[in-house]
Write an enzyme that holds these catalytic residues in place. Structure first.
Site, short mmCIF file in Angstrom:
data_model
loop_
_atom_site.label_atom_id
_atom_site.label_comp_id
_atom_site.label_asym_id
_atom_site.label_seq_id
_atom_site.Cartn_x
_atom_site.Cartn_y
_atom_site.Cartn_z
N LEU A 1 5.89 5.75 5.55
CA LEU A 1 6.15 5.15 6.86
C LEU A 1 7.53 4.50 6.94
CD1 LEU A 1 2.63 3.86 7.83
CD2 LEU A 1 4.05 5.40 9.17
N ALA B 1 0.86 -1.19 0.00
CA ALA B 1 0.00 0.00 0.00
C ALA B 1 0.89 1.24 0.00
CB ALA B 1 -0.91 0.01 1.22
N PHE B 2 0.34 2.34 -0.46
CA PHE B 2 1.18 3.54 -0.64
C PHE B 2 1.70 4.08 0.68
CE2 PHE B 2 -0.29 7.90 0.32
CZ PHE B 2 -1.46 7.63 0.99
N LYS B 3 1.09 3.70 1.80
CA LYS B 3 1.55 4.21 3.09
C LYS B 3 3.00 3.80 3.38
CE LYS B 3 -2.92 4.99 5.15
NZ LYS B 3 -3.75 4.59 4.01
N ASP B 4 3.46 2.71 2.77
CA ASP B 4 4.85 2.29 2.97
C ASP B 4 5.85 3.38 2.56
OD1 ASP B 4 4.26 -0.33 3.88
OD2 ASP B 4 4.09 -1.05 1.82
#
Ligand SMILES: *Cc1c(COP(=O)(O)O)cnc(C)c1O
Length: 458
Positions: free
Chosen positions: A113, A107-110
């Site tokens: 984060l 997911a793009f949150k990686d």
């Protein structure tokens, strides 16, 4: 670069202090004192790798980490991505897709984060501190945060999730992480119970201080900063067009706010197309200037089932001429009445944006159409962005749609869209049958606090 709060109560912070503070102590969000104009550097940044470009862009906003050390942090943040370009652009029919899902949790949150995790570790090492991260998740954020912090020195992470209410894949992505500093806590209750319990623990200030509790939610400035990079990278990958439109599936306004900053830094974005699902408070705002809360409804794009967007206040700060007083008034009015309004003129509220929402039927139809016509499979969040993006596109201007998750994360929605199709990804397959570790407990503050006392760093 220094940072200040959108509500005016904090200013002059360095980048490191801004990262440590997370939410500003006056309740506002931290923003840079200025937005750097990089127009005259764009030519010299041609042909840089993603990591080199990231270091250059971030250095515009960071002056308390030496640039060589920043470059190492950036390199370390993207080693676990499974594409050499990190965020590749692919052509799909007559538009382009920016794939942001090549990180460890798909997911793009990686992208943000992984960087935040390394920045935390760097700061704690320099300052000889430690941190206990506490978060609540209904699915995606928890696994991305765990993957960002697993095995890091001086940080423990505690993630609360509702037992049996996340998807099996999401649960496996969290509970198969066995590093000693990771604690998954399955609570008997709903996601709302998890979230309110977390808020109660954060509001216990003596506990918060004693255990150095920290958060990794989407208000941290480092997350926004890391997300600015791929807007620039995509423009180079597109061959530096004179201008282009970008469609962004939106929940907490974090991703698209990074695009807004990229535009203001001098990247030639024409329109930022804001795409929501049925939870359309933001789309409504950009059409009418009225920010009005509704009931949260569940959709096929659950990471965007949000009514009040935590990053929106940053944008508001710019629309209200940088007045902390006006931002505070607007937010107070909104908290009290569930709605607030900005004046907008007949030319539209903000020429940088166009906004729309797509319901579940349209989302699934988009997945099916693109699969059938272009042999390319998108996840439901990406499909929301493509549906709305196509509504606003013009023949002359290239359209870039941001893809925020790999379709294999949303198997059920995919098989509703294209019956019989089951998407796979080897990283998810590899989780099957692995040993897991989690703690089950009742949704009670004292139980969770006792657990943190026992296992937290102090
Ligand atoms: C978090 C998330 C979004 C929404 O991003 P915001 O920055 O909150 O707007 C969209 N798609 C996926 C898959 C996500 O995980």
């Amino acid at each position: 670069m220094k940072y200040r709060s959108s509500r005016g109560g904090v200013s002059g912070l360095g980048f490191r202090d801004a990262v440590k503070m997370g939410l500003a102590t006056d309740g506002g969000l931290l923003i840079p004192h200025e937005i750097p104009d990089v127009s005259d550097k764009l030519a010299s940044w041609t042909a840089l790798t993603f990591q080199e470009l990231a270091t250059n862009i971030m250095a515009e906003y960071i002056d308390d980490i030496p640039v060589q050390e920043l470059a190492l942090l950036v390199d370390k943040s993207y080693v676990r991505f499974d594409h050499e370009k990190i965020t590749p652009v692919v052509r799909v029919g007559d538009f382009h897709v920016l794939e942001l899902f090549h990180g460890p949790t798909l997911a793009f949150k990686d992208i943000a984060l992984q960087f935040l995790g390394n920045v935390f570790e760097y700061i704690l090492e320099k300052e000889q501190g430690h941190l206990n991260i506490l978060g609540a998740t209904s699915g995606d954020t928890g696994s991305a945060a765990i993957e960002a912090l697993r095995g890091k020195s001086n940080i423990n992470i505690f993630i609360l999730f509702p037992e049996g209410k996340t998807s099996p894949v999401q649960e496996a992505q969290m509970t198969t992480v066995l590093d000693a500093n990771v604690f998954n806590i399955a609570l008997e209750g709903s996601f709302d119970d998890c979230q309110s319990l977390m808020k109660t623990i954060f509001s216990d200030l003596s506990f918060k201080q004693e255990y150095e509790l920290g958060a990794v939610n989407s208000v941290n400035w480092a997350r926004v900063l890391a997300q600015i990079v791929y807007y620039f990278f995509a423009w180079y990958e597109l061959g530096k067009p004179e201008t282009f439109d970008v469609s962004v599936p939106t929940g907490n306004f974090g991703n698209i706010f990074a695009g807004y900053l990229a535009k203001r830094m001098g990247l030639p974005i024409n329109k930022l197309i804001l795409a929501t699902n049925r939870n359309d408070i933001l789309a409504g705002f950009f059409k009418t200037g009225v920010y009005q809360r509704g009931e949260v409804c569940f959709s096929e794009s659950p990471a965007m089932d949000i009514q009040v967007s935590s990053n929106f206040e940053r944008y508001l700060y710019y629309k209200l001429g940088g007045s902390g007083v006006k931002v505070s008034e607007f937010m107070a009015g909104f908290m009290q009445n569930g709605m607030a309004r900005l004046d907008f003129n007949t030319r539209g509220f903000d020429e940088s944006f166009q906004a729309g929402s797509a319901d579940d039927a349209e989302t699934l139809a988009t997945i099916r159409d693109i699969f059938e016509q272009e042999d390319y499979l998108v996840d439901p969040h990406t499909a929301v962005g493509i549906s709305v993006g196509n509504r606003f596109r013009t023949a002359e201007i290239p359209l870039l749609c941001l893809s925020t998750a790999h379709p294999a994360k949303f198997e059920d929605a995919i098989s509703r869209a294209v019956p019989g199709l089951v998407p796979h990804h080897e990283r998810l397959e590899a989780l099957k049958g692995l040993p897991t570790r989690m703690e089950k407990m009742g949704a009670e503050v004292n139980l969770v606090q006792a657990f943190i006392r026992q296992h937290g760093l102090h």
